[in-house]
Design a protein around this motif. Sequence first.
Motif, PDB file in Angstrom:
ATOM      1  N   LEU A   1       5.285  10.959   6.006  1.00 60.13           N
ATOM      2  CA  LEU A   1       5.019  10.115   4.848  1.00 60.13           C
ATOM      3  C   LEU A   1       4.271   8.522   5.195  1.00 60.13           C
ATOM      4  O   LEU A   1       3.292   8.581   3.566  1.00 60.13           O
ATOM      5  N   LEU A   2       3.404   8.365   5.696  1.00 60.06           N
ATOM      6  CA  LEU A   2       2.368   7.738   6.208  1.00 60.06           C
ATOM      7  C   LEU A   2       1.163   8.158   6.540  1.00 60.06           C
ATOM      8  O   LEU A   2       0.206   7.871   6.359  1.00 60.06           O
ATOM      9  N   LYS A   3       0.990   9.548   6.796  1.00 62.98           N
ATOM     10  CA  LYS A   3       0.117  10.374   6.692  1.00 62.98           C
ATOM     11  C   LYS A   3      -1.146   9.751   7.607  1.00 62.98           C
ATOM     12  O   LYS A   3      -2.685   9.738   7.222  1.00 62.98           O
ATOM     13  N   GLY A   4      -0.488   9.390   9.208  1.00 58.64           N
ATOM     14  CA  GLY A   4      -0.814   8.614  10.007  1.00 58.64           C
ATOM     15  C   GLY A   4      -2.050   6.908   9.142  1.00 58.64           C
ATOM     16  O   GLY A   4      -2.931   6.618  10.362  1.00 58.64           O
ATOM     17  N   GLU A   5      -1.507   6.523   8.793  1.00 60.14           N
ATOM     18  CA  GLU A   5      -2.004   5.222   8.611  1.00 60.14           C
ATOM     19  C   GLU A   5      -1.813   3.984   8.188  1.00 60.14           C
ATOM     20  O   GLU A   5      -0.420   4.503   9.123  1.00 60.14           O
TER      21      GLU A   5
ATOM     22  N   THR B   1      15.944   7.472   4.656  1.00 61.87           N
ATOM     23  CA  THR B   1      14.396   7.483   5.412  1.00 61.87           C
ATOM     24  C   THR B   1      13.395   7.081   4.844  1.00 61.87           C
ATOM     25  O   THR B   1      12.574   5.740   5.952  1.00 61.87           O
ATOM     26  N   VAL B   2      13.483   6.534   3.746  1.00 62.30           N
ATOM     27  CA  VAL B   2      12.379   5.791   3.342  1.00 62.30           C
ATOM     28  C   VAL B   2      13.090   4.659   3.448  1.00 62.30           C
ATOM     29  O   VAL B   2      11.596   3.600   3.001  1.00 62.30           O
ATOM     30  N   VAL B   3      13.990   4.055   2.287  1.00 64.72           N
ATOM     31  CA  VAL B   3      14.182   2.681   3.059  1.00 64.72           C
ATOM     32  C   VAL B   3      14.231   2.711   4.062  1.00 64.72           C
ATOM     33  O   VAL B   3      13.869   1.562   4.580  1.00 64.72           O
ATOM     34  N   ALA B   4      14.446   3.094   5.392  1.00 69.45           N
ATOM     35  CA  ALA B   4      14.764   2.918   6.950  1.00 69.45           C
ATOM     36  C   ALA B   4      12.852   2.792   7.047  1.00 69.45           C
ATOM     37  O   ALA B   4      12.452   1.280   7.601  1.00 69.45           O
ATOM     38  N   LEU B   5      12.344   3.502   6.020  1.00 74.83           N
ATOM     39  CA  LEU B   5      10.425   3.364   6.499  1.00 74.83           C
ATOM     40  C   LEU B   5      10.001   1.378   5.566  1.00 74.83           C
ATOM     41  O   LEU B   5       9.282   0.728   6.899  1.00 74.83           O
ATOM     42  N   MET B   6      10.526   1.835   4.417  1.00 72.73           N
ATOM     43  CA  MET B   6       9.936   0.557   3.829  1.00 72.73           C
ATOM     44  C   MET B   6      10.137  -1.175   4.506  1.00 72.73           C
ATOM     45  O   MET B   6       9.517  -2.138   4.641  1.00 72.73           O
ATOM     46  N   SER B   7      11.860  -0.552   5.237  1.00 73.21           N
ATOM     47  CA  SER B   7      12.195  -1.874   6.093  1.00 73.21           C
ATOM     48  C   SER B   7      11.601  -1.809   7.360  1.00 73.21           C
ATOM     49  O   SER B   7      10.916  -3.032   7.785  1.00 73.21           O
ATOM     50  N   MET B   8      11.102  -0.912   7.936  1.00 72.19           N
ATOM     51  CA  MET B   8      10.198  -1.287   9.012  1.00 72.19           C
ATOM     52  C   MET B   8       8.756  -1.485   9.000  1.00 72.19           C
ATOM     53  O   MET B   8       8.187  -2.603   9.442  1.00 72.19           O
TER      54      MET B   8
ATOM     55  N   THR C   1       0.961  -1.641   0.142  1.00 70.44           N
ATOM     56  CA  THR C   1       0.060  -0.205  -0.186  1.00 70.44           C
ATOM     57  C   THR C   1       1.064   1.675  -0.100  1.00 70.44           C
ATOM     58  O   THR C   1       0.472   1.925  -0.848  1.00 70.44           O
ATOM     59  N   PHE C   2       1.900   1.187   0.438  1.00 66.35           N
ATOM     60  CA  PHE C   2       2.896   2.436   1.165  1.00 66.35           C
ATOM     61  C   PHE C   2       3.124   2.444  -0.638  1.00 66.35           C
ATOM     62  O   PHE C   2       3.530   4.166  -0.886  1.00 66.35           O
ATOM     63  N   TYR C   3       3.834   2.194  -0.947  1.00 72.23           N
ATOM     64  CA  TYR C   3       5.288   1.496  -2.366  1.00 72.23           C
ATOM     65  C   TYR C   3       4.071   1.548  -3.353  1.00 72.23           C
ATOM     66  O   TYR C   3       4.250   2.903  -4.251  1.00 72.23           O
ATOM     67  N   ASN C   4       2.939   1.260  -4.035  1.00 69.55           N
ATOM     68  CA  ASN C   4       2.238   2.047  -4.972  1.00 69.55           C
ATOM     69  C   ASN C   4       0.652   3.044  -4.790  1.00 69.55           C
ATOM     70  O   ASN C   4       0.392   3.308  -5.386  1.00 69.55           O
ATOM     71  N   ILE C   5       1.125   2.869  -3.427  1.00 67.86           N
ATOM     72  CA  ILE C   5       0.064   4.526  -3.375  1.00 67.86           C
ATOM     73  C   ILE C   5       0.581   5.782  -2.863  1.00 67.86           C
ATOM     74  O   ILE C   5      -0.298   6.539  -3.648  1.00 67.86           O
ATOM     75  N   MET C   6       0.526   5.083  -1.379  1.00 63.65           N
ATOM     76  CA  MET C   6       1.033   6.580  -0.748  1.00 63.65           C
ATOM     77  C   MET C   6       2.497   6.983  -1.028  1.00 63.65           C
ATOM     78  O   MET C   6       2.421   8.312  -0.786  1.00 63.65           O
ATOM     79  N   LEU C   7       3.663   6.606  -1.864  1.00 67.82           N
ATOM     80  CA  LEU C   7       4.960   7.366  -1.884  1.00 67.82           C
ATOM     81  C   LEU C   7       4.956   8.015  -2.471  1.00 67.82           C
ATOM     82  O   LEU C   7       4.216   8.437  -4.255  1.00 67.82           O
ATOM     83  N   PRO C   8       4.974   9.275  -2.459  1.00 68.12           N
ATOM     84  CA  PRO C   8       4.877  10.408  -2.974  1.00 68.12           C
ATOM     85  C   PRO C   8       5.825  11.007  -4.227  1.00 68.12           C
ATOM     86  O   PRO C   8       5.903  11.994  -4.984  1.00 68.12           O
TER      87      PRO C   8
END
Length: 701
Positions: free
Chosen positions: A343-347, A306-313, A262-269
């Motif tokens: 980045l997550l917009k609270g989701e 930071t984005v790499v870290a977030l996707m890993s988490m 969801t983050f990669y396909n929809i939310m990543l700006p």
Amino acid sequence: MFASNLDTPLVYLKGVGPKRAELLQKELGMCTYEQLLNHYPFRYIDRTRFYKINELNPDMPLVQVIGRVISKETIGEKHKKRIVIKFTDDTGTMELVWFQSLKWVEDNIMRGSLYIAFGKPTFFNGSFSISHPDLEPYPRQTSITGNLTLQPIYNSTEKLKKSFLDSKGIQKLIHHIIELHINEVRETLPKYILDKYKLISRKDALINVHFPSNTTMLQHAERRLKFEELFFIQLQLLYNKQLRSLKFKGALFNTVGERVNTFYNIMLPFDLTNAQKRVIKEIRLDTQMGSQMNRLIQGDVGSGKTVVALMSMLLANDNGYQACMMAPTEILARQHYQSLVDLLKGELVNVAVLTGNSTKKQRTILHEQLENGEIDILVGTHALIEDKVKFKNLGLVIIDEQHRFGVEQRAKLWRKNVIPPHILVMTATPIPRTLAMTLYGDLDVSVIDELPVGRKPIETKHLFEGQRLRMFGFIKQEIAKGRQVYIVYPLIRESEKLDLLHLEAGIEQMRFEFPLPNYQISIVHGQMPNADKQFEMQQFIQGKSQIMVATTVIEVGVNVPNASVMIIENAERFGLSQLHQLRGRVGRGAEQSFCILMTGNKLSQNSKLRIETMVKTNNGFEISEIDLQLRGPGDITGTQQSGVLELKMANLAKDQIILQEARNTVIDIFEKDAMLGNPENVLLKNYIDKRTRAIAFDKIS
């Protein structure tokens, strides 16, 4: 009594005794014969060239002259007493003068004898003289310790020199050890390595590093000792890495689930760079192996770590695990937290932050949520390692700017789960390749070597003090376009010792040049209370102030895309790495950004090279290589206490080829003999066993 005579305490060495032994231990950390034997010269004086007296000139640094003592006279009384020797060769006469050690000169220097005088020539009253020369009989005495034409110079200290343990005194002690015990030196490298790289024996290397018989043998000795030093560092690092992968099982992250997708396909700006994709793939593979991941991510400022870290988490969360991210300062921790929330917009997941300033009530709620698994990602400072902080199921630990944390601090995080969590270490300080191999040689290394699409390279300019009005005009132009400006000073207040433009004077100047109400100025420095600092930062982040006047407290952790100008005052006072980090505060938006380096008119050679490097390149890895050559490894990373970088002989800036040879050799050995059980590797196995016992003993004591 001792396993080897080389283990004998220095107190028993001829010429040492209890007082000198204590001094050598306190000043140089030397306790045994072997430790002193491993105290190598840091340079050599070439004693192959002899000068005639009529060839001397006062600009020469050090010279040696062969001559005859024709007279010896004591002049003056008490503290003005001195001995003057007339010294002659076939071209003229000069004076040799002593103000100390007069009795030794009186008893040992004979009229009519030939000597070699060595020292700094000075010209006074129409003739040359040398004060306190080294004097030795001519011709020189030869021994097993070389011909002394390459004079070794050893590090000493003022306290040692007062006890006559200057370079010459240390050389004399080492000479005693070599004459009596050199045949007891044991080989440390297997014969197949010596043969492959044509390395001389350890015994010959020690003789020729202390008393080289000629320049060629000195080169052979240095190469042998450098290889050995770097080889055993790599052996220990790669053995630990291998052991860890066998010993520590790792959580399996087999699923790329709803959160990542969801983050990669929809939310990543924005689109990920190829470098970011490559590093994420490397992390995915690591976390499917069934052993603990230990990976270092190197990425220049603004490269998208930071984005790499977030996707890993999120990957950890998708597989039922929690993740945490530890930063060295509250500013940086809160910056990371805000970036993740934005980045997550609270989701998708529940992200929380914990710092030293979190209230008791906040902590009570957070601890409960963490233990029952309601918190998916926890960002924080050292507060994360407190015993009260317990996770339900911690699967991934990310450590930012990890060189700022101690080994024990990091280990406390690893112990917060039954299965040790995967470890991802991040640094925005580009590390030279040789340093990464030595300091992080037990980690797998990923490099993010691309900047996100649309980022324009920062233009860096160098201006002198006389061009200050031009700089002020440029700031006004940028602010008129709606941009914001950083102005960084090296000092808070005026210093009596350093004639630098300081922050307090800079604030006055800024208020004069940029008066209210058209311009708002934020002020941030390390001595402010945290609450005030946060308020000023927020004013700037929210665009309520156009100029931030600061010290290097803003080096990391401030991300304001609208800030397009970085002014660094007295830029010659900063190291290259720090200049590069400061410059990285701008260039984070789509607009063209600028860095202006303000300096005085007089610059040292090193300062000139640093400024020129900054103007020439934005590449942090290129900058780090030059920084390594200028400053040395310990200064770059703040790791002088780390042990692994206490190199006696090798130089990471100059010995890259030897380091690569050493590392490749170790990799090859472990591929063929993982546990060092083969007979040809018995020396290496003994070394590892000895080191393991020593580390265990240190922990007990």
